[in-house]
Design an enzyme around this catalytic site. Structure first.
Site, mmCIF file in Angstrom:
data_model
loop_
_atom_site.group_PDB
_atom_site.id
_atom_site.type_symbol
_atom_site.label_atom_id
_atom_site.label_comp_id
_atom_site.label_asym_id
_atom_site.label_seq_id
_atom_site.Cartn_x
_atom_site.Cartn_y
_atom_site.Cartn_z
ATOM 1 N N TYR A 123 -4.768 10.060 -2.828
ATOM 2 C CA TYR A 123 -4.522 9.639 -1.454
ATOM 3 C C TYR A 123 -5.302 10.475 -0.441
ATOM 4 C CZ TYR A 123 -0.735 6.612 -2.858
ATOM 5 O OH TYR A 123 0.000 5.603 -3.412
ATOM 6 N N LYS A 190 0.202 14.104 -15.785
ATOM 7 C CA LYS A 190 -0.505 13.552 -16.939
ATOM 8 C C LYS A 190 -1.533 14.609 -17.357
ATOM 9 C CE LYS A 190 -1.412 9.917 -19.616
ATOM 10 N NZ LYS A 190 -0.463 9.180 -20.458
ATOM 11 N N ASP A 223 4.121 8.668 -17.965
ATOM 12 C CA ASP A 223 4.492 7.406 -18.643
ATOM 13 C C ASP A 223 5.858 7.544 -19.320
ATOM 14 O OD1 ASP A 223 2.973 9.239 -20.020
ATOM 15 O OD2 ASP A 223 1.910 7.793 -21.260
ATOM 16 N N ASP A 247 4.544 8.185 -5.346
ATOM 17 C CA ASP A 247 4.634 6.910 -4.650
ATOM 18 C C ASP A 247 5.245 5.858 -5.568
ATOM 19 O OD1 ASP A 247 4.310 4.946 -2.791
ATOM 20 O OD2 ASP A 247 2.152 4.710 -3.082
#
Ligand code: NAD
Length: 359
Positions: A123, A190, A223, A247
């Site tokens: 972002y 991640k 995930d 988000d």
């Protein structure tokens, strides 16, 4: 008497703002509202959706509450929301996901707090369009330094994550946990794939966690986190995430508690806070007295707590819980079917909450 910036926003913003102001005023906490317009209408008149005076007002008052503001897709102006967060360095986005008895959801007793980093990651707004000279230059540079060739027909978005940005958001999560009697912070990432961005986030989070021996710390891969939140949300307490995962998981969290109409939020920086619902301006419902004001009213509850008005906050929250549990004075989105003829309007929800508070 508090002086607070009120940005009604556009679309459904003004009507949910009005409902929120009425409920907050019914607590007896005295507020001098500094009303500031932002969004589409101001853009038409002044050529900017976010005049400097709005930013100045928030800086001066230190606290603001805002309705949603429309961001035109692909043209017009930049997101007022993103600009506000970046200009005022509102680095922490706080989104509590607390279930209410009687809300339409598949889960009981959800109580998770999402702490999203608000300034970095994908972002940051650093992007290279497909086919441009600077993009070709970047592709060449990457080729030279890594030996990896990105296809020429690629667009590129940059994902910066810093030690500074991570330290302050993870500290924010731990401080929040401490102040609010929370037991555990889970960092989400991640890092197995993005070793130098998410990996740095995780490494830094671990270091910060070591300063907080009284609060448990763990990490999850994004995930796996999504699956776990759907299967066993009761295992989680405070989550801290980089911007993009934050988000996405915020909407997942809203889904766990019964939808966007119930999900409040706050954007917080050093000595400055802007409270706003998670949802957007839902333009198709503008002016219809139809949408749910609870996400913004609950953002108002967060604001009252931030101001130290815990009693008033609790009274509003209790009245909201009672209205939801009774299930009579709620909007269409909280009924079994959106066409339910017994759904009430935005104003009537506020009336019911105020009546409960005064009962
Ligand atoms: P949205 O949240 O405005 O609406 C999506 C759908 O959710 C609506 O059509 C409606 O069915 C439902 N919904 C949302 N709020 C509701 C409420 N209070 N009560 C009942 N139902 C509700 O999302 P969108 O359609 O993706 O975005 C519309 C505009 O809002 C866009 O311009 C977007 O950029 C902007 N937006 C602003 C903010 C913000 O101001 N912070 C946040 C998100 C989106």
């Amino acid at each position: 008497m508090y002086r607070i910036t009120l940005i009604p926003g556009d679309g459904i913003g003004p009507e949910i703002s009005e409902a929120t102001v009425r409920v907050i005023e019914a607590t007896g906490v005295r507020i001098d509202w500094d009303v500031q317009e932002a969004g589409e209408e101001v853009f038409k008149k002044e050529g900017t959706p976010l005049p400097e005076r709005v930013i100045e007002s928030i800086r001066e008052n230190g606290v603001a509450i805002k309705g949603p503001v429309t961001t035109p897709v692909g043209k017009g102006f930049r997101s007022v929301n993103v600009t506000l967060r970046q200009t005022l360095d509102l680095y922490a986005c706080l989104r509590p996901c607390k279930g209410f008895r009687g809300a339409r959801t598949r889960y009981d007793d959800i109580d998770i707090v999402i702490v999203r980093e608000n300034t970095e990651d994908l972002y940051a707004g650093i992007e290279f369009p497909m086919g441009k000279e600077e993009t070709a230059g970047l592709i060449d540079y990457i080729d030279k330094t890594t030996g990896k060739r990105i296809r020429e027909d690629s667009g590129i978005s940059i994902k910066p994550i810093s030690v500074y940005g991570t330290q302050r958001i993870v500290r924010f999560a731990f401080e929040y946990a401490r102040k609010n009697g929370r037991k555990k912070v889970t960092a989400v990432h991640k890092a197995n794939i993005m070793k130098f961005s998410d990996g740095l986030f995780l490494e830094t989070a671990r270091e910060v966690a070591s300063e907080y021996g009284d609060i448990e710390f763990e990490d999850r891969i994004i995930d796996n986190m999504c699956m776990q939140l759907v299967q066993k949300p009761e295992l989680y307490d405070v989550l801290v995430l980089p911007n993009l995962y934050g988000d996405i998981v915020s909407d997942l969290g809203a889904g766990l508690i019964g939808g966007l109409g119930l999900a409040p939020g706050a954007n917080i920086g050093e000595g400055i806070a802007v409270f706003e619902p998670t949802h957007g301006s839902a333009p198709k419902y503008k002016g219809m007295n139809r949408v749910n004001p609870l996400a913004m009213i609950l953002s108002g509850v967060m604001m009252l707590r931030y101001l130290g008005e815990s009693d008033a906050a609790q009274r509003v929250e209790r009245a909201v819980a009672e209205v939801i549990e009774e299930g009579k004075s709620v909007t269409y989105d909280m009924k079994p079917s959106p066409e339910d003829p017994t759904a009430v309007g935005t104003r009537e929800v506020a009336d019911a909450i105020i009546a409960r508070m005064n009962a």
